[in-house]
Design an enzyme around this catalytic site. Structure first.
Site, mmCIF file in Angstrom:
data_model
loop_
_atom_site.group_PDB
_atom_site.id
_atom_site.type_symbol
_atom_site.label_atom_id
_atom_site.label_comp_id
_atom_site.label_asym_id
_atom_site.label_seq_id
_atom_site.Cartn_x
_atom_site.Cartn_y
_atom_site.Cartn_z
ATOM 1 N N LYS A 63 0.584 -1.137 -0.128
ATOM 2 C CA LYS A 63 0.451 0.017 -0.176
ATOM 3 C C LYS A 63 0.616 1.798 0.307
ATOM 4 O O LYS A 63 0.461 2.053 1.589
ATOM 5 C CB LYS A 63 -0.625 -0.256 0.926
ATOM 6 N N ASP A 70 -4.980 -3.597 -2.299
ATOM 7 C CA ASP A 70 -6.254 -3.845 -2.096
ATOM 8 C C ASP A 70 -6.731 -4.047 -3.226
ATOM 9 O O ASP A 70 -8.132 -5.651 -3.753
ATOM 10 C CB ASP A 70 -7.088 -2.786 -1.372
ATOM 11 N N ASP A 72 -5.384 -16.416 2.353
ATOM 12 C CA ASP A 72 -6.121 -17.086 2.463
ATOM 13 C C ASP A 72 -7.895 -16.557 1.397
ATOM 14 O O ASP A 72 -8.294 -17.737 1.114
ATOM 15 C CB ASP A 72 -7.417 -16.669 3.354
#
Ligand code: NAD
Length: 366
Positions: free
Chosen positions: A191, A224, A252
């Protein structure tokens, strides 16, 4: 001779480890794979026998081994133990003491299971990506890490995201090296738009790329956006490298693309020192107390973890591919444990699934 330490652990850990040991035996007998085995107590089972979930004896054996094959730890009977004695401490100490800074999680969609994914089959069919997560730094370990009470009585909690140049460079190198063995593409996720650690991450990854791996294709992606792209068009990725926190979440998410938790292996690797690299291989699932002791556990994640061990610790790529093909064949033939059961398929338990994989190995290598 390869020295392997087995740490079966708790719940279904010993069941899937027995299955994996049978596969190991097959490689010993049929593929000229020389190995010695040791066993180590870990987790709740170790706590019952030694009073510790992370016995020194197991840690010492792990340090000497060429590879550790880990089952799973945990269970409701140990949930009320103090934090320092919990079964998970065993795994955390192994990761820490062996300095396993690189966590590799492949998300591979077997064709026979493409309908088990929550995404459309055409989006996941043929999917083969590898997430490389930094495992020993970042916000889970940074200091200060504390909760304080403010003068107005509110509480204030702080976690700290910290990365150094060398921590980023070494995980970037792992990702680039692995990409060279696969599709030769790396996407680095951070980020950098809002975090200074993200800015440093991008700078260091770019520098390592330019100086040491210019032949590998590199793309930078905001974490994101990466999460979004993984469900929109996951096949655009080959290797994704990212930090501890984003890696936890993204891996995950990628795991879910392929259907079942009982299918997914992982590897955690340390630095190469004098040609020797600490390595621990484990299924991503836990000890599944709800099905433990019933012979129902899917052994594939553990067996595929051994395939990763063949590839990464012992350089036996052909043997790894053979094992992955055997699993693929068994799934195509309709064998399913309960967790991946589909209508019209043949539901089997741990032993029958392992038998089928051993038969497929024999057929494929004939
Ligand atoms: P889990 O992965 O053990 O189980 C989640 C669900 O998936 C359960 O319904 C289980 O039956 C099923 N499942 C998992 N592996 C399977 C397999 N191989 N075959 C068929 N079905 C399978 O996660 P959980 O229930 O959240 O945790 C149970 C215990 O495991 C807890 O004590 C937890 O702390 C521990 N845990 C350990 C590890 C590890 O050892 N690395 C990882 C996660 C959880």
């Amino acid at each position: 001779m390869h020295n392997i330490l087995l740490t079966p652990g708790d719940g279904i850990g010993p069941e899937v480890m027995d299955a994996t040991q049978r596969v190991l035996g097959w490689y010993g007998q049929n593929r000229n794979f020389g190995y010695t085995l040791e066993e180590g107590l870990i987790g709740g089972t170790a706590f019952e026998k030694t009073g510790r979930s992370d016995p020194d004896d197991t840690i010492e054996k792990a340090k000497k081994a060429d590879a550790v094959l880990f089952g799973a730890v945990g269970g409701p009977q140990w949930d009320s133990l103090p934090f320092a004695q919990k079964p998970e401490r065993g795994l955390l100490r192994l990761r820490k003491d062996l300095e396993l800074f690189a966590n590799l999680r492949p998300a591979l969609c077997f064709d026979a299971l493409k309908d088990a994914s929550s995404l459309k089959p055409e989006i996941v069919s043929g999917l083969d990506i590898l997430i490389v997560r930094e495992l020993t730094g970042g916000v889970y370990f940074g200091e200060p890490k504390e909760t304080t009470t403010l003068p107005d009585g509110q509480k204030r909690a702080v976690d700290t995201q910290v990365y150094t140049t060398s921590e980023i460079a070494r995980i970037a190198r792992v990702a680039f090296e692995l990409a060279r063995l696969r599709g030769n593409r790396v996407a680095s996720a951070e980020k950098s738009n809002v975090m200074v650690t993200g800015v440093l991450w991008r700078e260091v990854v770019s520098k390592v790329h330019k100086e040491e791996f210019p032949d590998v294709q590199l793309a930078h992606v905001l974490a994101d956006n990466c999460a979004m792209q993984l469900v929109r068009n996951p096949k655009q990725y080959d290797v994704i490298v990212t930090d501890n926190l984003f890696g936890d979440v993204l891996s995950d998410e990628a795991a879910q693309l392929t259907g079942s938790i009982g299918m997914l292996p992982s590897a955690s690797l340390g630095a190469k020192i004098n040609g020797k690299q600490a390595a621990l291989y484990e299924p991503i699932h836990g000890s599944a107390p709800d099905i433990a002791g019933k012979g129902l556990a899917n052994p594939i994640a553990s067996i595929l973890s051994f395939a990763m061990c063949l590839r990464y610790s012992f350089g036996r790529v052909e043997d790894a591919v053979l094992l992955e093909k055997a699993v693929e064949r068994v799934l195509a033939d309709g064998y399913r444990t309960g967790d991946i059961m589909q209508p019209g398929m043949n539901q089997v338990g741990t032993t029958a699934m392992t038998d089928a994989i051993l038969k497929a190995l024999a057929k494929l290598s004939a």
